[in-house]
Structures are given as structure tokens and as C-alpha cells.
Design an enzyme around this catalytic site. Structure first.
Site, PDB file in Angstrom:
ATOM      1  N   GLN A 122     -27.588 -24.188 -11.123  1.00  0.00           N
ATOM      2  CA  GLN A 122     -27.956 -23.726  -9.776  1.00  0.00           C
ATOM      3  C   GLN A 122     -27.933 -24.979  -8.915  1.00  0.00           C
ATOM      4  OE1 GLN A 122     -28.444 -20.996  -7.875  1.00  0.00           O
ATOM      5  NE2 GLN A 122     -28.763 -22.507  -6.260  1.00  0.00           N
TER       6      GLN A 122
ATOM      7  N   GLY B 115     -32.559 -14.464  -6.099  1.00  0.00           N
ATOM      8  CA  GLY B 115     -32.073 -13.090  -6.164  1.00  0.00           C
ATOM      9  C   GLY B 115     -30.590 -13.101  -6.473  1.00  0.00           C
ATOM     10  N   GLY B 116     -29.900 -13.974  -5.784  1.00  0.00           N
ATOM     11  CA  GLY B 116     -28.478 -14.137  -6.013  1.00  0.00           C
ATOM     12  C   GLY B 116     -28.042 -15.487  -5.491  1.00  0.00           C
ATOM     13  N   MET B 117     -26.907 -15.950  -5.976  1.00  0.00           N
ATOM     14  CA  MET B 117     -26.335 -17.207  -5.501  1.00  0.00           C
ATOM     15  C   MET B 117     -24.834 -17.006  -5.351  1.00  0.00           C
ATOM     16  SD  MET B 117     -26.680 -20.348  -4.580  1.00  0.00           S
ATOM     17  CE  MET B 117     -25.219 -21.158  -3.939  1.00  0.00           C
ATOM     18  N   GLU B 118     -24.360 -17.352  -4.173  1.00  0.00           N
ATOM     19  CA  GLU B 118     -23.007 -16.971  -3.755  1.00  0.00           C
ATOM     20  C   GLU B 118     -21.899 -17.859  -4.314  1.00  0.00           C
ATOM     21  OE1 GLU B 118     -25.496 -18.258  -1.951  1.00  0.00           O
ATOM     22  OE2 GLU B 118     -24.774 -19.578  -0.342  1.00  0.00           O
ATOM     23  N   ASN B 119     -21.975 -18.250  -5.569  1.00  0.00           N
ATOM     24  CA  ASN B 119     -20.931 -19.104  -6.115  1.00  0.00           C
ATOM     25  C   ASN B 119     -19.577 -18.403  -5.953  1.00  0.00           C
ATOM     26  OD1 ASN B 119     -22.800 -21.127  -6.958  1.00  0.00           O
ATOM     27  ND2 ASN B 119     -23.436 -19.732  -8.581  1.00  0.00           N
TER      28      ASN B 119
ATOM     29  N   HIS C 288     -25.279  -9.226   0.295  1.00  0.00           N
ATOM     30  CA  HIS C 288     -25.588 -10.562   0.811  1.00  0.00           C
ATOM     31  C   HIS C 288     -24.697 -11.628   0.163  1.00  0.00           C
ATOM     32  CE1 HIS C 288     -28.391 -13.650   2.482  1.00  0.00           C
ATOM     33  NE2 HIS C 288     -27.975 -14.327   1.420  1.00  0.00           N
ATOM     34  N   GLU C 289     -24.674 -11.646  -1.155  1.00  0.00           N
ATOM     35  CA  GLU C 289     -23.888 -12.700  -1.831  1.00  0.00           C
ATOM     36  C   GLU C 289     -22.398 -12.524  -1.558  1.00  0.00           C
ATOM     37  OE1 GLU C 289     -25.795 -14.937  -2.460  1.00  0.00           O
ATOM     38  OE2 GLU C 289     -27.643 -13.799  -2.743  1.00  0.00           O
TER      39      GLU C 289
ATOM     40  N   HIS D 105     -21.493 -13.879   1.821  1.00  0.00           N
ATOM     41  CA  HIS D 105     -21.339 -15.339   1.864  1.00  0.00           C
ATOM     42  C   HIS D 105     -19.880 -15.775   1.669  1.00  0.00           C
ATOM     43  CE1 HIS D 105     -25.200 -17.295   2.371  1.00  0.00           C
ATOM     44  NE2 HIS D 105     -25.785 -16.628   1.379  1.00  0.00           N
TER      45      HIS D 105
ATOM     46  N   GLU E 258     -27.226 -18.639   6.165  1.00  0.00           N
ATOM     47  CA  GLU E 258     -28.097 -17.540   5.738  1.00  0.00           C
ATOM     48  C   GLU E 258     -28.330 -16.492   6.828  1.00  0.00           C
ATOM     49  OE1 GLU E 258     -28.478 -17.049   2.790  1.00  0.00           O
ATOM     50  OE2 GLU E 258     -28.216 -18.998   1.834  1.00  0.00           O
TER      51      GLU E 258
ATOM     52  N   ASP F 279     -34.923 -27.379   0.961  1.00  0.00           N
ATOM     53  CA  ASP F 279     -35.583 -26.097   0.683  1.00  0.00           C
ATOM     54  C   ASP F 279     -36.333 -25.564   1.903  1.00  0.00           C
ATOM     55  OD1 ASP F 279     -34.690 -26.265  -1.858  1.00  0.00           O
ATOM     56  OD2 ASP F 279     -36.654 -26.582  -2.804  1.00  0.00           O
TER      57      ASP F 279
ATOM     58  N   TYR G 175     -32.983 -16.866   7.610  1.00  0.00           N
ATOM     59  CA  TYR G 175     -32.408 -15.589   7.160  1.00  0.00           C
ATOM     60  C   TYR G 175     -32.581 -14.506   8.231  1.00  0.00           C
ATOM     61  CZ  TYR G 175     -31.898 -17.247   2.293  1.00  0.00           C
ATOM     62  OH  TYR G 175     -31.517 -17.910   1.159  1.00  0.00           O
TER      63      TYR G 175
ATOM     64  N   LYS H  89     -38.658 -15.881  -5.171  1.00  0.00           N
ATOM     65  CA  LYS H  89     -39.127 -15.035  -4.080  1.00  0.00           C
ATOM     66  C   LYS H  89     -40.390 -14.272  -4.478  1.00  0.00           C
ATOM     67  CE  LYS H  89     -37.847 -10.812  -1.676  1.00  0.00           C
ATOM     68  NZ  LYS H  89     -36.868  -9.720  -1.549  1.00  0.00           N
TER      69      LYS H  89
HETATM   70  N1  BES Z   1     -27.837 -19.143  -1.133  1.00  0.00           N
HETATM   71  C1  BES Z   1     -28.987 -18.355  -1.370  1.00  0.00           C
HETATM   72  C2  BES Z   1     -29.847 -18.850  -2.484  1.00  0.00           C
HETATM   73  C3  BES Z   1     -30.324 -20.276  -2.321  1.00  0.00           C
HETATM   74  C4  BES Z   1     -30.858 -20.733  -1.146  1.00  0.00           C
HETATM   75  C5  BES Z   1     -30.244 -21.149  -3.384  1.00  0.00           C
HETATM   76  C6  BES Z   1     -31.285 -22.053  -1.028  1.00  0.00           C
HETATM   77  C7  BES Z   1     -30.669 -22.452  -3.262  1.00  0.00           C
HETATM   78  C8  BES Z   1     -31.179 -22.913  -2.079  1.00  0.00           C
HETATM   79  C9  BES Z   1     -28.621 -16.905  -1.644  1.00  0.00           C
HETATM   80  O1  BES Z   1     -27.497 -16.464  -0.957  1.00  0.00           O
HETATM   81  C10 BES Z   1     -29.755 -16.055  -1.150  1.00  0.00           C
HETATM   82  O2  BES Z   1     -30.015 -16.120  -0.004  1.00  0.00           O
HETATM   83  N2  BES Z   1     -30.387 -15.300  -2.018  1.00  0.00           N
HETATM   84  C11 BES Z   1     -31.492 -14.433  -1.651  1.00  0.00           C
HETATM   85  C12 BES Z   1     -31.057 -13.012  -1.493  1.00  0.00           C
HETATM   86  C13 BES Z   1     -31.008 -12.495  -0.100  1.00  0.00           C
HETATM   87  C14 BES Z   1     -30.721 -11.024  -0.047  1.00  0.00           C
HETATM   88  C15 BES Z   1     -32.143 -12.858   0.780  1.00  0.00           C
HETATM   89  C16 BES Z   1     -32.511 -14.503  -2.762  1.00  0.00           C
HETATM   90  O3  BES Z   1     -32.308 -15.287  -3.700  1.00  0.00           O
HETATM   91  O4  BES Z   1     -33.493 -13.797  -2.717  1.00  0.00           O
HETATM   92 ZN    ZN Z   2     -27.831 -16.309   1.104  1.00  0.00          ZN
END
Ligand code: BES
Ligand code: ZN
Length: 647
Positions: A186, A315-319, A342-343, A346, A365, A421, A429, A604
Site C-alpha cells: 500500500q 476501503g479501496g486503492m486505485e492501483n 470510486h476506485e 480514479h 479525491e 495523511d 473527498y 475508516k
Molecule cells: N486513494 C484512496 C485511499 C488512500 C488515501 C490510500 C490516502 C492512502 C492514502 C482511495 O481511493 C479511497 O479513497 N478509498 C476510500 C473509499 C472511498 C469510497 C471513500 C476508502 O478507503 O475508504
Molecule cells: Zn479515492
């Protein structure tokens, strides 16, 4: 402090652009005086200043000297040792000199042990000198390689640390299959440097090739074109031929299987959840069609998703080409697939057009949350999209109220942002989404959609700042509709703390009905009077989140007995129920909460749960759970929760 103000003068953007090559350049402040004639009619003619600094466009979270020497391609040849919890091998970097005669390549490294550094000069590999700076807690180390004249590549032979923050090593017992170990990376925001020595900044884009060797029973996948021969043999090759920022590099290895959703999409997961995941995510092709219809073609070839073990902290990561997803999305009813939207979104906002510094995280975001919501609307209708925005608005307002500093409640993050962070709160978001919603309303949906489509195309495969976006917006949308918004309005949204009252107030009839039922119950009705049979997950979330703060333990018990909320299988519902239970002191929820915290590592949920426990006199109980759960959590989560208990 003086907040930066957005200035209408295009000249200011030219200056910003000229200063935009960051890295090690000392920030020199240039103040640009507003031209009074650029003030919108009806606005005070007071001087509007924008502090244009080199620092403004520079990424403070890298040591890289990318304004002098810029890495363009990374070739990885790595072995993965699960016993030692070490990835080791060689990273070969191609680079371009942005400044003639530049003789040092500065990279980021965090906890890497360097065995050898070589430079490629005239066909030969020669040992190269380097220095490794002190280890900064946030940034890691400045890794400076001396470039002999004529060098066109460097090769670093190195090993990662078992404690690398970007890599989680799972023992067989931590997987569902129980037989094989698992690893996933990650790297967002600044953890790529714990895996690979590189210029770890979203301002720099690289292509990559990777050759990865693993134990033969395991499958390796990356955010790239997957291994072509398809054999599970412990020897895998990957290629990402489109330039991506370092944080989008990704690797997962485990006893994972694949199931196709369409000819271009599929799901990787451990066997136990493979079919359920493919079913849960079966609408992904339709989501892609919806986004393509709005914003132009998907440009990355395949799109797959991998459902990771529950310790995945997001929740997800947009790799790119391969989003990483939490198993907590597999609810059985597609109620949480906004994360899929969402992902996937991205792939346009974030991966195609990328924030060039973490101060501009809302460009990633906020845009993505907006596209996500439009996608949900296209697939499932306005009611669901509105309910999701309504829940987002509530979270946003709570976040703004609780912010540590007002500067963190403006879309553009402050120059002294302490950690990347901090840029990933609901401000970026939901705040970013509501800003775009505001623009959509003012310019009209069709006009705004066309503008966004052109924007993604114009900046495709580039990294940009908030000011680059605003300049493009000014020239390509605002100029044609000067009365649609005022400069003061744009300023307030982007640069001033909090959110202006032009923010949408999403109105959901379904939620209003839930509220009416809740009020009748709270006013002395019987719990059996709550007619919840047709409630969706979102209505439940609204119901639980709007329960009064002084709800009694008896009322909680009545709800729980009737609706079994303490053992809700939907992770989002369970999460909000536990939040409410902690605040209400509702004891029967604590045992299932314990189980939840032991099972789920999604930040989260768990960061706020631990925080709420600590804030509500449950520190000891929480710390006992954490002691048991901590070894299961991802290093990123461990660091965050350690801080909660230290605070
Ligand atoms: N890119 C983010 C996850 C992230 C943010 C990883 C900052 C590391 C540092 C991912 O796209 C994301 O936003 N995930 C959200 C889901 C969304 C529907 C709000 C999550 O993980 O909850
Ligand atoms: Zn995101």
C-alpha cells in the site's frame, strides 16, 4: 495567517508554472499584485493577493531533485522472501537531466539497506558513490547518488526492512486459506520509498517493468499488465507502459484465484470469497460504460480488482489496472459498491490526472468522489446518489467541526501540512465533490460534463496543482460564462476554511421518511412500529447516525433486540452501530465490537472506533483489545492507532 487567495490574472499562473519545478529549490516568495480591473463587478475593490511561491507547487514530502534530474522508468528485479519478510534485488532507474550538467540524482529511501549502487556509463556498469541521509520519521532518508559524466542509468541493489510501512506480510494463519503466506503493498501516499528507492512524489511519473520471484505455489499480481504465460510458477513479469506516479505501483502475492466478470474485467481473491466478490462487483463493466459516456475512454487496458485480506487498511486503492479492495465491501447486496465506482473513477481523476503535491489531494479525491456519485446515479438512480451525498454531507460537517486547525478545512491544504495523511479527510473527498456539484449547478450539467471531459483529456498522464486546475477552469469554462460564479465564491470554496452556504443540502425523501419514523418511536412509540422491512443499507445508516446523542441504554437494547444490530453483517451498519453504542454506553455491543476489531483492519472503521472508545472512558478495554489485534493490523494502521493511545 494570510490565506492564499485565488487571483483571476492569468499572469499569476504563468509565474506559478515557472516556479512549479520543486524539489530542492529554495522557495522564494513572489507577490503578484492584483489588477483592480480583474475584480468581478459587485465585489469590493480591495486588493486581492495571491502568494505565488516556488514552494506552492513543490512537493514537500520528497527529497527528490526532480527539477534537476527526473526518473522516467523503473526496472525491478526482485525476490520475495516470506521467511525473512524481505524483498531484495535490483532497481534500475532511467532518468533525464532537466538541468544540463546535473551530477546528483536524489531519491527517497525509507528503511532500505543498500548493498550496491552502480551507474551505467558508455555501456559499462561502474560503482557509484552515494550518501544516505538521516532517517526522518515522516520522510525517510535522502538518498543521493553521484552521477558520473555521461551516466544514463543507475542500478541500486538493496533489500527492504521487515518493518517496511508500505508492505504487509501475513502469516498463513492470517489468511482465510490458512496454508500460505500473503503479502500486499500500500504505497499511497509516501510508502513507495519503503519498497523501492525512487523519486517518491506524485509530481514525477514513471513507467515500470518488474520481474518478481516468489515461492512457486503463490500468485503475484501488480498494477500493470499481468504475467503473460499465466503459469503459477513463482516467476512473474509485469509491464506498466503508461507513466504513473510512484504511489500507484502495487504488488500482491498469495494463494489467490481469478474469476472473470467480462472479457476485460475480473476479480482476484482467496478462494473463500472469489465467487461472492465476482457477484458483488458484477456491475463494474456498466460503471465503466457510464464513466466513459461522461468523461471519455478508459485508457488503461484491462480493469481487474483484487479482494485482499481484511487487514487491508482502506476501503479501496486505485492501483491502475488492478484496484485493491477490502473484503468488507462484500455485503451480498451491492450496497457498498460506491467504493468500486470510486476506485474505478480514479482511472480518470487521480491516475490519469494526478495531484502533483499532497496539498492538492482534493484534485484526486474530490473529483473522484464526484465521478463516483455521478456513476452511482447513472447506474442506480438519483435517489441512491442523493442518499450517499446526504450521508457524505453529514460526515463532512462533523469533520469540519472537529478539525484540528481551520487551515485543514479548505480544499487547498496549507503549506505547512504535517503529513500527507492529513490531506485525506472528508474535506478533500466530500468537500471536493460538493465544490464540483456547486460548479455543475452553476454552469449547468451538460456544459460542466463537457468541460470535465476536456479537462481529463487535456491533462491526461500529467500531474497538476490546484492552480493549474483553476487556470484551466478560468480559460475553458468560466471565461465563456463569467456570471456563473464570482471570484469570491471560488476563493471561498478553494482557499478559505470551512464550506460556504452555497454547498448543496441533499434532500432525500427516503431519509425524511426514516426520520419521521424515528421521531414517532422516540416520542413514545413502540419499536415494532418501525417499519424497516424495505430499508436499504443507506436508510439504516441514516437512521443509526441520526439517533439522538442522549439515547438511553434501554432504547438501544430495544433496537438491538428487534433488529440484531450488534451482529449486523454489513460492515458499514455494524460500524455506525458500534460508534453509537460506545457513546451510549450500551454494553451488549462490546463483545461483537471486540470481534469486529479483531477481524477488520479498515482504517475508516477502526481508527474512529478506537478514538471514540478512548474519548468515552473505555481506554483500558480498548487497549486490551488492541493488544490482541495489533499484530493483525497493517503497519499503517498500527502507527495510526499507536498515536491514538499515545495522545
Ligand atoms: N486513494 C484512496 C485511499 C488512500 C488515501 C490510500 C490516502 C492512502 C492514502 C482511495 O481511493 C479511497 O479513497 N478509498 C476510500 C473509499 C472511498 C469510497 C471513500 C476508502 O478507503 O475508504
Ligand atoms: Zn479515492
Amino acid at each position: 495567517m494570510t490565506l492564499p487567495r485565488f487571483l483571476l490574472l492569468s499572469a499569476s499562473f504563468a509565474v506559478l508554472a515557472a516556479c512549479s519545478r520543486g524539489g530542492e529549490t529554495e522557495g522564494e516568495t513572489t507577490y503578484i499584485e492584483d489588477d483592480a480591473s480583474s475584480t468581478e463587478p459587485g465585489e469590493e475593490a480591495e486588493a486581492v493577493w495571491r502568494a505565488a511561491t516556488a514552494d506552492d507547487a513543490a512537493d514537500k514530502f520528497t527529497y527528490a531533485n526532480y527539477n534537476e534530474v527526473r526518473v522516467t522508468h523503473v526496472d525491478l528485479d526482485l525476490n520475495v522472501d516470506f521467511d525473512a519478510k524481505v524483498i531484495s534485488g535490483a532497481a534500475t532507474l532511467d532518468f533525464e537531466r532537466e538541468k544540463t550538467g546535473a551530477d546528483t540524482l536524489v531519491l527517497d529511501a525509507n528503511d532500505l539497506s543498500i548493498e550496491m549502487v552502480e551507474a551505467h556509463v558508455g555501456g559499462d556498469w561502474l560503482t557509484a558513490g552515494y550518501t544516505m541521509g538521516p532517517d526522518d520519521d515522516v520522510l525517510g532518508s535522502r538518498f543521493a547518488i553521484t552521477l558520473p559524466q555521461g551516466a544514463d542509468q543507475v542500478r541500486v541493489t538493496y533489500a527492504t526492512s521487515p518493518d517496511a510501512e508500505g508492505i504487509q506480510w501475513l502469516s498463513p494463519e492470517q489468511t482465510a486459506g490458512n496454508e500460505h503466506p500473503y503479502l500486499f503493498t500500500q504505497l499511497q501516499a509516501i510508502h513507495a520509498r519503503t519498497m523501492i528507492p525512487l523519486q517518491d512524489t506524485p509530481a514525477v511519473r514513471i513507467t515500470y517493468d518488474a520481474h518478481i520471484t516468489t515461492p512457486p505455489q503463490l500468485l503475484a499480481v501488480m498494477s500493470a499488465r499481468q504475467d503473460e504465460d499465466g503459469d503459477r510458477d513463482g516467476d512473474y513479469s509485469f509491464r506498466m507502459s503508461q507513466p504513473i506516479p510512484s504511489y500507484l505501483l502495487a504488488l500482491a502475492i498469495g494463494d489467490i484465484e481469478f474469476k472473470a466478470i467480462s472479457d476485460r474485467m475480473g476479480v482476484y481473491a482467496e478462494d473463500y470469497i472469489l465467487d461472492a466478490s465476482a457477484k458483488e462487483f458484477e456491475d463494474t463493466p456498466k460503471m465503466e460504460e457510464a464513466i466513459e459516456a461522461l468523461y471519455g475512454p478508459y485508457r488503461w487496458g484491462r480493469y481487474d480488482q483484487i479482494v485482499l485480506p481484511p487487514s487491508f487498511p482502506f476501503g479501496g486503492m486505485e492501483n491502475p489496472r488492478l484496484s485493491f479492495m477490502t473484503p468488507t465491501l462484500i455485503a451480498g447486496d451491492k450496497s457498498l459498491t460506491n467504493v468500486v465506482a470510486h476506485e474505478l473513477a480514479h482511472s480518470w481523476s487521480g491516475n490519469l490526472v494526478t495531484n502533483s503535491t499532497w496539498r492538492d489531494a482534493w484534485l484526486n479525491e474530490g473529483f473522484t468522489s464526484y465521478v463516483e456519485n455521478r456513476t452511482m446515479e447513472a447506474l442506480y438512480g438519483e435517489e441512491r446518489a442523493t442518499m450517499e451525498r446526504s450521508l457524505d454531507k453529514k460526515s463532512l460537517m462533523e469533520d469540519v467541526a472537529a478539525a484540528a486547525r481551520p487551515e485543514l478545512t479548505a480544499l487547498k491544504m496549507p503549506a505547512d501540512l504535517g503529513h500527507p495523511d492529513d490531506a485525506f479527510s472528508d474535506v478533500s473527498y466530500a468537500g471536493g465533490m460538493f465544490f464540483l456539484k456547486f460548479l455543475e449547478t452553476r454552469f449547468g450539467r451538460d456544459t460542466f460534463d463537457a468541460f470535465l471531459k476536456d479537462y481529463f483529456d487535456h491533462f491526461a498522464f500529467q500531474s497538476i496543482t490546484t492552480e493549474d486546475f483553476l487556470a484551466y477552469f478560468e480559460d475553458n469554462l468560466w471565461a465563456d460564462h463569467p456570471d456563473a460564479v464570482s471570484q469570491a465564491e471560488i476563493n471561498a470554496w478553494v482557499y478559505e476554511p470551512g464550506f460556504p452556504d452555497t454547498i448543496e443540502d441533499p434532500q432525500s425523501d427516503a431519509f425524511d421518511k426514516v426520520t419521521a419514523q424515528m421521531n414517532a418511536w422516540l416520542g413514545g412509540g413502540d419499536v415494532d412500529g418501525l417499519v424497516t422491512g424495505a430499508w436499504t443499507t443507506h436508510e439504516w445508516l441514516h437512521f443509526i447516525r441520526t439517533l439522538p446523542e442522549n439515547i438511553s441504554v434501554d432504547q438501544m437494547a430495544a433496537l438491538d433486540e428487534r433488529f440484531s444490530l450488534s451482529t449486523a453483517q454489513n460492515a458499514e451498519i455494524a460500524n455506525v452501530w458500534y460508534q453509537t453504542s460506545i457513546k451510549a454506553g450500551y454494553e451488549p455491543a462490546f463483545e461483537p465490537l471486540d470481534a469486529f476489531l479483531m477481524q477488520v483492519g479498515r482504517g475508516k472503521f477502526i481508527y474512529p472506533l478506537y478514538q471514540t472508545l478512548v474519548d468515552n472512558g473505555r481506554r483500558e478495554w480498548a487497549s486490551a483489545v488492541y493488544e490482541r489485534a495489533r499484530p493483525r493490523y497493517h503497519p499503517i494502521a498500527q502507527r495510526r492507532i499507536d498515536a491514538i493511545f499515545a495522545g
